[in-house]
Design an enzyme around this catalytic site. Structure first.
Site, PDB file in Angstrom:
ATOM      1  N   CYS A   2      67.281  88.904  51.662  1.00 31.92           N
ATOM      2  CA  CYS A   2      67.505  87.852  50.632  1.00 31.92           C
ATOM      3  C   CYS A   2      66.814  86.496  51.276  1.00 31.92           C
ATOM      4  O   CYS A   2      66.755  86.254  52.426  1.00 31.92           O
ATOM      5  CB  CYS A   2      68.992  87.674  50.189  1.00 31.92           C
ATOM      6  SG  CYS A   2      69.702  88.912  49.614  1.00 31.92           S
ATOM      7  N   ARG A  27      61.075  88.445  54.365  1.00 27.44           N
ATOM      8  CA  ARG A  27      62.292  88.611  54.620  1.00 27.44           C
ATOM      9  C   ARG A  27      62.825  90.025  53.949  1.00 27.44           C
ATOM     10  O   ARG A  27      63.992  90.624  54.235  1.00 27.44           O
ATOM     11  CB  ARG A  27      63.341  87.626  54.488  1.00 27.44           C
ATOM     12  CG  ARG A  27      63.328  86.417  55.058  1.00 27.44           C
ATOM     13  CD  ARG A  27      63.937  85.193  54.428  1.00 27.44           C
ATOM     14  NE  ARG A  27      65.558  85.446  54.426  1.00 27.44           N
ATOM     15  CZ  ARG A  27      66.212  85.428  55.544  1.00 27.44           C
ATOM     16  NH1 ARG A  27      65.643  84.732  56.854  1.00 27.44           N
ATOM     17  NH2 ARG A  27      67.494  85.568  55.807  1.00 27.44           N
ATOM     18  N   TRP A  74      67.469  90.951  47.818  1.00 24.45           N
ATOM     19  CA  TRP A  74      67.364  92.308  48.030  1.00 24.45           C
ATOM     20  C   TRP A  74      68.882  92.956  47.800  1.00 24.45           C
ATOM     21  O   TRP A  74      69.937  92.645  48.125  1.00 24.45           O
ATOM     22  CB  TRP A  74      67.471  92.161  49.696  1.00 24.45           C
ATOM     23  CG  TRP A  74      67.245  93.777  50.374  1.00 24.45           C
ATOM     24  CD1 TRP A  74      66.209  94.116  50.773  1.00 24.45           C
ATOM     25  CD2 TRP A  74      68.240  94.376  50.999  1.00 24.45           C
ATOM     26  NE1 TRP A  74      66.280  95.363  51.340  1.00 24.45           N
ATOM     27  CE2 TRP A  74      67.619  95.615  51.571  1.00 24.45           C
ATOM     28  CE3 TRP A  74      69.596  94.481  51.137  1.00 24.45           C
ATOM     29  CZ2 TRP A  74      68.279  96.660  52.262  1.00 24.45           C
ATOM     30  CZ3 TRP A  74      70.148  95.481  51.806  1.00 24.45           C
ATOM     31  CH2 TRP A  74      69.408  96.715  52.341  1.00 24.45           C
ATOM     32  N   ASN A 100      73.165  84.758  49.506  1.00 26.96           N
ATOM     33  CA  ASN A 100      72.597  85.934  50.612  1.00 26.96           C
ATOM     34  C   ASN A 100      74.122  86.332  51.046  1.00 26.96           C
ATOM     35  O   ASN A 100      74.872  85.667  51.409  1.00 26.96           O
ATOM     36  CB  ASN A 100      71.761  85.296  51.553  1.00 26.96           C
ATOM     37  CG  ASN A 100      70.577  84.764  51.373  1.00 26.96           C
ATOM     38  OD1 ASN A 100      70.197  84.791  50.151  1.00 26.96           O
ATOM     39  ND2 ASN A 100      69.961  84.234  52.207  1.00 26.96           N
ATOM     40  N   GLY A 101      73.913  87.737  51.475  1.00 27.52           N
ATOM     41  CA  GLY A 101      75.145  88.454  52.113  1.00 27.52           C
ATOM     42  C   GLY A 101      75.930  89.218  51.135  1.00 27.52           C
ATOM     43  O   GLY A 101      75.639  89.430  50.070  1.00 27.52           O
ATOM     44  N   GLU A 479      60.133 103.444  70.053  1.00 23.96           N
ATOM     45  CA  GLU A 479      59.513 102.160  69.085  1.00 23.96           C
ATOM     46  C   GLU A 479      58.342 102.680  68.232  1.00 23.96           C
ATOM     47  O   GLU A 479      58.083 102.349  67.251  1.00 23.96           O
ATOM     48  CB  GLU A 479      59.258 101.092  70.071  1.00 23.96           C
ATOM     49  CG  GLU A 479      58.636  99.828  69.560  1.00 23.96           C
ATOM     50  CD  GLU A 479      59.572  99.123  68.418  1.00 23.96           C
ATOM     51  OE1 GLU A 479      60.539  99.385  68.243  1.00 23.96           O
ATOM     52  OE2 GLU A 479      58.866  98.332  67.731  1.00 23.96           O
ATOM     53  N   LYS A 483      57.843 102.173  64.457  1.00 23.03           N
ATOM     54  CA  LYS A 483      56.932 101.476  63.751  1.00 23.03           C
ATOM     55  C   LYS A 483      56.324 102.451  62.805  1.00 23.03           C
ATOM     56  O   LYS A 483      56.011 101.888  61.708  1.00 23.03           O
ATOM     57  CB  LYS A 483      55.972 101.015  64.855  1.00 23.03           C
ATOM     58  CG  LYS A 483      56.202 100.100  65.650  1.00 23.03           C
ATOM     59  CD  LYS A 483      56.172  98.709  65.028  1.00 23.03           C
ATOM     60  CE  LYS A 483      57.589  98.185  64.448  1.00 23.03           C
ATOM     61  NZ  LYS A 483      58.424  97.799  65.253  1.00 23.03           N
ATOM     62  N   GLU A 486      58.536 103.035  59.844  1.00 19.94           N
ATOM     63  CA  GLU A 486      58.866 101.652  58.815  1.00 19.94           C
ATOM     64  C   GLU A 486      57.457 101.349  58.093  1.00 19.94           C
ATOM     65  O   GLU A 486      57.865 100.968  56.748  1.00 19.94           O
ATOM     66  CB  GLU A 486      58.970 100.428  60.062  1.00 19.94           C
ATOM     67  CG  GLU A 486      60.241 100.511  60.321  1.00 19.94           C
ATOM     68  CD  GLU A 486      60.439  99.077  61.178  1.00 19.94           C
ATOM     69  OE1 GLU A 486      59.642  98.737  62.142  1.00 19.94           O
ATOM     70  OE2 GLU A 486      61.254  98.282  60.980  1.00 19.94           O
ATOM     71  N   HIS A 502      64.775 121.474  73.657  1.00 19.91           N
ATOM     72  CA  HIS A 502      65.828 121.619  73.255  1.00 19.91           C
ATOM     73  C   HIS A 502      66.043 121.439  71.645  1.00 19.91           C
ATOM     74  O   HIS A 502      67.284 121.166  71.334  1.00 19.91           O
ATOM     75  CB  HIS A 502      66.901 120.598  73.900  1.00 19.91           C
ATOM     76  CG  HIS A 502      66.796 120.876  75.263  1.00 19.91           C
ATOM     77  ND1 HIS A 502      67.459 121.976  76.018  1.00 19.91           N
ATOM     78  CD2 HIS A 502      66.273 120.404  76.337  1.00 19.91           C
ATOM     79  CE1 HIS A 502      67.307 121.985  77.234  1.00 19.91           C
ATOM     80  NE2 HIS A 502      66.477 120.965  77.509  1.00 19.91           N
ATOM     81  N   LYS A 602      63.505  91.389  57.117  1.00 24.92           N
ATOM     82  CA  LYS A 602      62.880  91.045  58.234  1.00 24.92           C
ATOM     83  C   LYS A 602      64.305  90.686  59.199  1.00 24.92           C
ATOM     84  O   LYS A 602      64.482  91.122  60.369  1.00 24.92           O
ATOM     85  CB  LYS A 602      62.271  89.719  58.139  1.00 24.92           C
ATOM     86  CG  LYS A 602      61.805  89.145  59.345  1.00 24.92           C
ATOM     87  CD  LYS A 602      60.852  89.990  60.370  1.00 24.92           C
ATOM     88  CE  LYS A 602      60.432  89.442  61.611  1.00 24.92           C
ATOM     89  NZ  LYS A 602      59.794  90.498  62.291  1.00 24.92           N
TER      90      LYS A 602
HETATM   91  O1  M6R Z   1      66.246  89.970  64.550  1.00 27.36           O
HETATM   92  P1  M6R Z   1      66.797  91.154  65.285  1.00 27.36           P
HETATM   93  O2  M6R Z   1      65.713  91.597  66.640  1.00 27.36           O
HETATM   94  O3  M6R Z   1      68.067  91.288  65.741  1.00 27.36           O
HETATM   95  O4  M6R Z   1      66.322  92.572  64.573  1.00 27.36           O
HETATM   96  C1  M6R Z   1      67.037  93.714  64.852  1.00 27.36           C
HETATM   97  C2  M6R Z   1      66.032  94.795  64.005  1.00 27.36           C
HETATM   98  O5  M6R Z   1      66.494  94.598  62.712  1.00 27.36           O
HETATM   99  C3  M6R Z   1      64.688  94.793  63.821  1.00 27.36           C
HETATM  100  O6  M6R Z   1      64.217  95.013  65.041  1.00 27.36           O
HETATM  101  C4  M6R Z   1      64.106  95.902  63.079  1.00 27.36           C
HETATM  102  O7  M6R Z   1      64.242  97.119  63.588  1.00 27.36           O
HETATM  103  C5  M6R Z   1      62.644  95.864  62.815  1.00 27.36           C
HETATM  104  N1  M6R Z   1      62.460  95.965  61.366  1.00 27.36           N
HETATM  105  C6  M6R Z   1      61.912  96.612  63.543  1.00 27.36           C
HETATM  106  O8  M6R Z   1      60.247  96.645  63.157  1.00 27.36           O
END
Ligand code: M6R
Length: 607
Positions: A2, A27, A74, A100-101, A479, A483, A486, A502, A602
């Site tokens: 949001c 965001r 959102w 927001n929230g 990671e 990536k 996502e 395993h 974000k």
């Molecule tokens: O702002 P932050 O680093 O606390 O965010 C943590 C996660 O939400 C953030 O890293 C998320 O996993 C990203 N989408 C990764 O690409």
């Protein structure tokens, strides 16, 4: 997650709000809307979909209006429909709210308001605030909002207009970020600084449990008890150019290529290459003697924290544990004044991490924030801070902030170990020497992009991709998988290579891509043996390695991505780079929306 924008001044507000919403698109959202106020009262337009879908409808708003609020939603309560889009209004359309929230107790509030005769027109939790303010308003909007938010539970940020007080916006925050910006004769509010760049000359983050009344001439802050709050604003340092794509197709690609600078800037203030030492003066008097360490974080920041766990346990003789922040509160961490908790978050606003910080502080621990955003909630609530200097990251998928996090965490580990006397001056010198070369190595490593584009083309039809590695490379494998899933929506899993037998080996079929991170000296022969096992099952082996010419690699790998050889903190950072490019180009071949992947936000400000 949001986005809120608001403006009061002398300029036409509609284009300002529209531009602000576009700058907050990163965001994550699924509907958008704007409400403005003029002599005729409140007018609004809102719809499901993208901000650009709103553009045509904005012509229905009074063009001369100079005060208004806007929102990207959102969806949480209720689907992303036109009716559920914000701004939401009260029974008579005299109060408009963007939010927001989550208002956690919205159900009993809604039932009470309905029993009192209020008529609801959406499924949102937000609408209760509009009706609650309506029921409490007696000429003073700030006071009505103060009473309304005092009855709301949950984490939220709101901006509210009332046609009874047409010269002001009232904003409030608990948990979700809000930043107020000022320029001559105009006041702005937004969820994040990018929406204010190039417009406001100074900014101030609203604190938790605070409200502000914004007029064209300035703003006044009070807390939820009505006490005046005074704190200095700071000038806006970021350049508006930093939130432009600068010739790149996507922000993510730009940010991947900004990593030499982001890491260089992060390191610059923390290492002194001339005397080969580390300096974190903000911590000198802030850290107690400690006997164990927790790192708390989410998503990519958790992977950086896990990498730090591996790096630090080689140099610090205390138990170190990286814990996903949302789990931290559910567990029974050993908290005392001798516990050090490092909260890692690029945004500094992630609610799960913030809650872990509060849990740690309640237990008496010393909390260090490691954030990219100064003045963010996690920064403010921690005992001390170490800053990444990655610059603003717009792409929802973290890239440059990941490598900046590992760099900053790496230096923090050296600092703690040197202070404790478990790392000699010459060991520190050696590591600092390597770090000084790291930005150049990053640039060198990113030159593999052309060959990665070809590999991504071969990979983009896959249903499952495995990422396997050992030791400090395991968090990097996690990671790489995050990536890929996502932004390309391909199912991907990261595993310690030793775990393959395993379970995950069952996924390997003819042509299944398996990405190995193979580094000289890190269980090298064992990882090679795992490659053999994948090959024996006709999997497609992609080797990211600092030994690209080794005969075994040439024999086993279908694709090879070379990485410059390095050690210590630099090594996991360099191996992360090709994984980012691989995810990015795979997503490009699949035609997904790289900068705004579906369902993702974000900054995650709801638990
Ligand atoms: O702002 P932050 O680093 O606390 O965010 C943590 C996660 O939400 C953030 O890293 C998320 O996993 C990203 N989408 C990764 O690409």
């Amino acid at each position: 997650m949001c986005g809120i924008v608001g403006y009061v001044g002398a300029k036409q507000v509609v284009p300002i709000l529209f531009d602000g919403l576009k700058l907050l698109e990163y965001r994550g959202y699924d509907s958008a809307g704007i409400a403005v106020l003029d002599g005729e009262g409140i007018s609004r337009c809102r719809r499901a979909g993208k901000v650009r879908d709103l553009e045509q409808d904005l012509r229905s708003l009074p063009p001369a209006a100079t005060i208004g609020i806007g929102h990207t939603r959102w969806a949480t309560h209720g689907k992303p429909t036109n009716e559920n889009a914000h701004p939401q209004v009260d029974c008579h359309g005299k109060i408009a709210v963007v939010h927001n929230g989550i208002i956690e107790n919205y159900m009993p509030l809604r039932e009470q308001l309905m029993a009192d005769g209020h008529v609801f027109s959406s499924e949102t939790d937000t609408e209760v605030l509009a009706h609650l303010v309506e029921s409490l308003l007696d000429g003073d909007l700030l006071e009505a909002v103060r009473k309304a938010v005092a009855r709301a539970e949950g984490a939220f940020a709101v901006a509210i207009l009332s046609s009874d007080t047409p010269d002001r916006i009232v904003v409030a925050r608990r948990g979700s970020p809000l930043v107020i910006g000022q320029a001559e004769g105009e006041t702005y509010v937004a969820s994040d600084i990018p929406a204010l760049l190039g417009r406001a000359s100074s900014v101030q983050f609203l604190g938790d449990d605070e409200l502000a009344e914004l007029t064209a001439d300035g703003f006044r802050v009070i807390d939820f008890h009505g006490n005046e709050v005074r704190r200095p604003s700071r000038s806006v340092s970021a350049d508006p150019v930093s939130i432009q794509k600068g010739g790149y197709k996507h922000f993510m690609l730009k940010e991947i290529h900004e990593q030499a600078r982001a890491v260089g800037e992060t390191l610059r203030e923390k290492i002194d290459a001339s005397v080969q030492t580390v300096r974190l003066p903000s911590l000198d008097n802030a850290i107690p003697e400690f006997d164990h360490i927790y790192l708390v974080s989410c998503g990519t920041a958790f992977h950086a924290s896990l990498a730090a766990e591996y790096l630090w346990e080689q140099i610090l003789p205390v138990p170190i544990q990286a814990i996903i922040a949302s789990e931290f509160r559910l567990r029974s961490p050993a908290l005392s004044p001798r516990t050090l908790v490092v909260a890692v978050s690029q945004s500094g606003e992630t609610i799960d991490t913030l809650m872990a910080v509060r849990r740690a502080k309640d237990g008496g621990a010393c909390v260090i924030a490691l954030v990219n955003n100064e003045q963010s909630a996690i920064d403010r609530e921690s005992d001390a801070a170490v800053y990444m200097r990655a610059g603003i990251e717009i792409g929802v998928a973290a890239s440059k902030t990941f490598t900046a996090q590992i760099s900053a965490l790496g230096v923090l580990g050296l600092y703690l170990a040197a202070r404790r006397g478990t790392l000699s001056a010459s060991d520190v010198e050696q590591e600092v020497g390597r770090l000084a070369l790291l930005p150049g190595r990053i640039t060198e490593c990113l030159q593999q992009e052309e060959s990665i584009i070809q590999i991504a083309e071969r990979m983009h039809h896959a249903h499952d991709v495995l990422f396997l590695a050992r030791g400090v490379m395991f968090p990097i494998a996690l990671e790489g998988a995050l990536k890929l899933k996502e932004i390309s929506y391909i199912h991907a899993e990261g595993y310690p290579a030793g775990e393959m037998k395993h379970g995950p080996i069952a996924l390997i079929d003819e042509g299944t891509p398996v990405v190995f991170l193979l580094s000289d000296g890190l269980a090298y022969d064992k990882v090679l043996a795992n490659m053999e096992e994948v090959k024996a099952r006709n999997g497609h082996v992609i080797a990211i390695t600092d030994t690209p010419d080794a005969p075994a690699v040439l024999k086993l790998a279908d694709d090879i991505i070379p990485v410059p050889a390095s050690e210590g903190i630099s090594r996991p950072i360099l191996f992360a780079l090709p994984l980012q490019l691989l995810a990015y180009h795979t997503a490009i071949w699949r035609g997904t929306d790289v900068d705004q992947p579906r369902n993702l936000a974000k900054t995650v400000t709801v638990e």
